[in-house]
Design a protein around this motif. Sequence first.
Motif, PDB file in Angstrom:
ATOM      1  N   TRP A  19       0.824  -1.207   0.000  1.00 56.49           N
ATOM      2  CA  TRP A  19       0.000   0.000   0.000  1.00 56.49           C
ATOM      3  C   TRP A  19       0.861   1.261   0.000  1.00 56.49           C
ATOM      4  O   TRP A  19       0.510   2.251  -0.642  1.00 56.49           O
ATOM      5  CB  TRP A  19      -0.950  -0.017   1.200  1.00 56.49           C
ATOM      6  N   ALA A  20       1.980   1.205   0.702  1.00 56.62           N
ATOM      7  CA  ALA A  20       2.871   2.374   0.691  1.00 56.62           C
ATOM      8  C   ALA A  20       3.424   2.575  -0.722  1.00 56.62           C
ATOM      9  O   ALA A  20       3.499   3.694  -1.227  1.00 56.62           O
ATOM     10  CB  ALA A  20       4.006   2.178   1.693  1.00 56.62           C
ATOM     11  N   ARG A  21       3.751   1.471  -1.374  1.00 58.34           N
ATOM     12  CA  ARG A  21       4.273   1.542  -2.743  1.00 58.34           C
ATOM     13  C   ARG A  21       3.227   2.134  -3.683  1.00 58.34           C
ATOM     14  O   ARG A  21       3.563   2.819  -4.652  1.00 58.34           O
ATOM     15  CB  ARG A  21       4.640   0.118  -3.197  1.00 58.34           C
ATOM     16  N   ALA A  22       1.958   1.868  -3.375  1.00 59.91           N
ATOM     17  CA  ALA A  22       0.876   2.406  -4.213  1.00 59.91           C
ATOM     18  C   ALA A  22       0.590   3.870  -3.901  1.00 59.91           C
ATOM     19  O   ALA A  22      -0.301   4.468  -4.502  1.00 59.91           O
ATOM     20  CB  ALA A  22      -0.394   1.571  -4.016  1.00 59.91           C
ATOM     21  N   VAL A  26       0.855   5.038   5.329  1.00 56.14           N
ATOM     22  CA  VAL A  26       0.626   3.868   6.180  1.00 56.14           C
ATOM     23  C   VAL A  26       1.218   4.111   7.568  1.00 56.14           C
ATOM     24  O   VAL A  26       2.398   4.436   7.693  1.00 56.14           O
ATOM     25  CB  VAL A  26       1.252   2.595   5.561  1.00 56.14           C
ATOM     26  N   ALA A  27       0.374   3.935   8.594  1.00 55.09           N
ATOM     27  CA  ALA A  27       0.842   4.016   9.981  1.00 55.09           C
ATOM     28  C   ALA A  27       0.632   2.654  10.609  1.00 55.09           C
ATOM     29  O   ALA A  27      -0.445   2.064  10.486  1.00 55.09           O
ATOM     30  CB  ALA A  27       0.051   5.076  10.739  1.00 55.09           C
ATOM     31  N   LEU A  28       1.650   2.114  11.253  1.00 59.70           N
ATOM     32  CA  LEU A  28       1.490   0.800  11.847  1.00 59.70           C
ATOM     33  C   LEU A  28       1.930   0.800  13.304  1.00 59.70           C
ATOM     34  O   LEU A  28       2.745   1.616  13.731  1.00 59.70           O
ATOM     35  CB  LEU A  28       2.236  -0.260  11.043  1.00 59.70           C
ATOM     36  N   GLY A  29       1.351  -0.144  14.037  1.00 62.39           N
ATOM     37  CA  GLY A  29       1.697  -0.256  15.453  1.00 62.39           C
ATOM     38  C   GLY A  29       1.173  -1.567  16.012  1.00 62.39           C
ATOM     39  O   GLY A  29       0.252  -2.163  15.456  1.00 62.39           O
ATOM     40  N   GLY A  30       1.796  -2.020  17.085  1.00 63.38           N
ATOM     41  CA  GLY A  30       1.364  -3.252  17.729  1.00 63.38           C
ATOM     42  C   GLY A  30       1.708  -3.184  19.193  1.00 63.38           C
ATOM     43  O   GLY A  30       2.010  -2.111  19.724  1.00 63.38           O
ATOM     44  N   ARG A  31       1.685  -4.358  19.841  1.00 62.89           N
ATOM     45  CA  ARG A  31       1.929  -4.321  21.283  1.00 62.89           C
ATOM     46  C   ARG A  31       3.397  -4.009  21.576  1.00 62.89           C
ATOM     47  O   ARG A  31       3.730  -3.681  22.717  1.00 62.89           O
ATOM     48  CB  ARG A  31       1.491  -5.616  21.944  1.00 62.89           C
ATOM     49  N   SER A  32       4.280  -4.156  20.585  1.00 65.35           N
ATOM     50  CA  SER A  32       5.687  -3.790  20.768  1.00 65.35           C
ATOM     51  C   SER A  32       6.021  -2.579  19.886  1.00 65.35           C
ATOM     52  O   SER A  32       6.055  -2.681  18.657  1.00 65.35           O
ATOM     53  CB  SER A  32       6.596  -4.975  20.396  1.00 65.35           C
ATOM     54  N   LEU A  39      10.080  -2.311  11.906  1.00 67.02           N
ATOM     55  CA  LEU A  39       9.396  -2.649  10.656  1.00 67.02           C
ATOM     56  C   LEU A  39       9.245  -1.409   9.781  1.00 67.02           C
ATOM     57  O   LEU A  39       9.507  -1.461   8.568  1.00 67.02           O
ATOM     58  CB  LEU A  39       8.022  -3.264  10.959  1.00 67.02           C
ATOM     59  N   ALA A  40       8.840  -0.304  10.392  1.00 59.83           N
ATOM     60  CA  ALA A  40       8.680   0.935   9.609  1.00 59.83           C
ATOM     61  C   ALA A  40      10.006   1.336   8.973  1.00 59.83           C
ATOM     62  O   ALA A  40      10.058   1.741   7.808  1.00 59.83           O
ATOM     63  CB  ALA A  40       8.148   2.052  10.503  1.00 59.83           C
ATOM     64  N   GLU A  41      11.077   1.178   9.713  1.00 57.17           N
ATOM     65  CA  GLU A  41      12.407   1.542   9.196  1.00 57.17           C
ATOM     66  C   GLU A  41      12.798   0.612   8.047  1.00 57.17           C
ATOM     67  O   GLU A  41      13.286   1.041   7.003  1.00 57.17           O
ATOM     68  CB  GLU A  41      13.423   1.433  10.334  1.00 57.17           C
ATOM     69  N   ARG A  42      12.504  -0.692   8.237  1.00 53.27           N
ATOM     70  CA  ARG A  42      12.864  -1.670   7.206  1.00 53.27           C
ATOM     71  C   ARG A  42      12.082  -1.424   5.916  1.00 53.27           C
ATOM     72  O   ARG A  42      12.633  -1.522   4.819  1.00 53.27           O
ATOM     73  CB  ARG A  42      12.582  -3.085   7.723  1.00 53.27           C
ATOM     74  N   LEU A  43      10.793  -1.087   6.049  1.00 52.16           N
ATOM     75  CA  LEU A  43       9.963  -0.930   4.860  1.00 52.16           C
ATOM     76  C   LEU A  43      10.175   0.411   4.165  1.00 52.16           C
ATOM     77  O   LEU A  43       9.926   0.528   2.959  1.00 52.16           O
ATOM     78  CB  LEU A  43       8.482  -1.103   5.216  1.00 52.16           C
ATOM     79  N   GLY A  44      10.598   1.432   4.923  1.00 50.40           N
ATOM     80  CA  GLY A  44      10.829   2.738   4.302  1.00 50.40           C
ATOM     81  C   GLY A  44       9.533   3.378   3.841  1.00 50.40           C
ATOM     82  O   GLY A  44       8.513   3.294   4.526  1.00 50.40           O
ATOM     83  N   LEU A 166      -8.130  -1.123  -2.263  1.00 47.45           N
ATOM     84  CA  LEU A 166      -6.867  -1.570  -1.643  1.00 47.45           C
ATOM     85  C   LEU A 166      -6.448  -2.940  -2.175  1.00 47.45           C
ATOM     86  O   LEU A 166      -5.251  -3.246  -2.248  1.00 47.45           O
ATOM     87  CB  LEU A 166      -7.002  -1.588  -0.115  1.00 47.45           C
ATOM     88  N   VAL A 167      -7.422  -3.750  -2.544  1.00 48.36           N
ATOM     89  CA  VAL A 167      -7.121  -5.038  -3.186  1.00 48.36           C
ATOM     90  C   VAL A 167      -6.471  -4.782  -4.549  1.00 48.36           C
ATOM     91  O   VAL A 167      -5.425  -5.354  -4.884  1.00 48.36           O
ATOM     92  CB  VAL A 167      -8.407  -5.884  -3.349  1.00 48.36           C
ATOM     93  N   ARG A 168      -7.072  -3.884  -5.321  1.00 45.65           N
ATOM     94  CA  ARG A 168      -6.519  -3.575  -6.655  1.00 45.65           C
ATOM     95  C   ARG A 168      -5.102  -3.011  -6.538  1.00 45.65           C
ATOM     96  O   ARG A 168      -4.243  -3.288  -7.377  1.00 45.65           O
ATOM     97  CB  ARG A 168      -7.402  -2.535  -7.365  1.00 45.65           C
ATOM     98  N   ASP A 169      -4.868  -2.218  -5.495  1.00 47.34           N
ATOM     99  CA  ASP A 169      -3.563  -1.567  -5.346  1.00 47.34           C
ATOM    100  C   ASP A 169      -2.418  -2.563  -5.148  1.00 47.34           C
ATOM    101  O   ASP A 169      -1.252  -2.208  -5.320  1.00 47.34           O
ATOM    102  CB  ASP A 169      -3.595  -0.591  -4.159  1.00 47.34           C
ATOM    103  N   VAL A 170      -2.750  -3.796  -4.704  1.00 46.58           N
ATOM    104  CA  VAL A 170      -1.684  -4.793  -4.553  1.00 46.58           C
ATOM    105  C   VAL A 170      -1.814  -5.898  -5.610  1.00 46.58           C
ATOM    106  O   VAL A 170      -1.258  -6.986  -5.471  1.00 46.58           O
ATOM    107  CB  VAL A 170      -1.639  -5.387  -3.116  1.00 46.58           C
TER     108      VAL A 170
END
Length: 219
Positions: A19-22, A26-32, A39-44, A166-170
């Motif tokens: 989705w970021a590529r499209a 994108v904002a992501l987060g989890g319990r850690s 992950l955000a750093e890895r994906l850029g 979002l399905v089409r975007d990937v």
Amino acid sequence: MRIGILGTGTLAAALGEGWARAGHEVALGGRSQVKAEKLAERLGHSMLAVPPREVVIGRDAVLLAVSWDGVEDTLNSVGASDGVLDGTPLIDPTNAVAHGVGTLLTGYGESMAGRIARLAPGARVVKAFHLFPADQWTSPPNGGQSHVTVAMCGDDETALHVVGELVRDVGGIPATLGALDRVRQLEEVAGFVIGLAFAGFDPNSAVPQVPSVDRRTSS
Ligand SMILES: NC(=O)c1ccc[n+]([C@@H]2O[C@H](COP(=O)([O-])OP(=O)(O)OC[C@H]3O[C@@H](n4cnc5c(N)ncnc54)[C@H](OP(=O)(O)O)[C@@H]3O)[C@@H](O)[C@H]2O)c1
């Protein structure tokens, strides 16, 4: 679109990247928070790592990319019962199935999407993205030449439209099977596929090649 992703695992990474590529934010987060930042750093792609509650605020869609048994804790952690997801398309890709067997772990007649809808009042739940392995969205077979159909269920037309985009975007083709009262059928398909694959059979060879009906000419 402004997309939130709850979860920092394999599916979060694959769809977040797609989705970021499209061109989406994108904002992501989890319990850690540490895992989210890594992950955000890895994906850029200017991906944002934010606390879970911020993942769900002011988003055009939210993906719930956590293990099925972490769904309740995750939704509680963002205050879903207070209605923070009211009106937001909430994508449920979860598979509550016994590993390597495929039997559903939800109660008789129950569905994960239905459970999520109860835990997040007002959210426009759409079941989608649960059938294909995550790498379908980053390194599809045949270089993405053959498009896959992403079957979806949901009650809200607008949310189905948003998720369809979002399905089409990937690289997928969105197909609405029906409303949420039909979603158990969609969740069972995952168990069917997993069950046959682990038994050594190609699930694709277990369904007939039925020609699709052209709805423009069938009436
Ligand atoms: N991977 C696939 O190919 C694929 C395809 C279709 C559907 N799915 C579905 O997508 C969902 C995510 O799968 P995945 O492969 O990304 O899994 P994963 O790599 O194992 O990541 C699971 C995520 O859920 C979080 N989590 C687990 N238990 C939790 C709890 N009790 N409270 C809060 N967070 C919790 C994990 O957090 P921690 O890292 O802190 O443990 C992690 O962020 C699953 O429901 C899966 O069935 C996956």
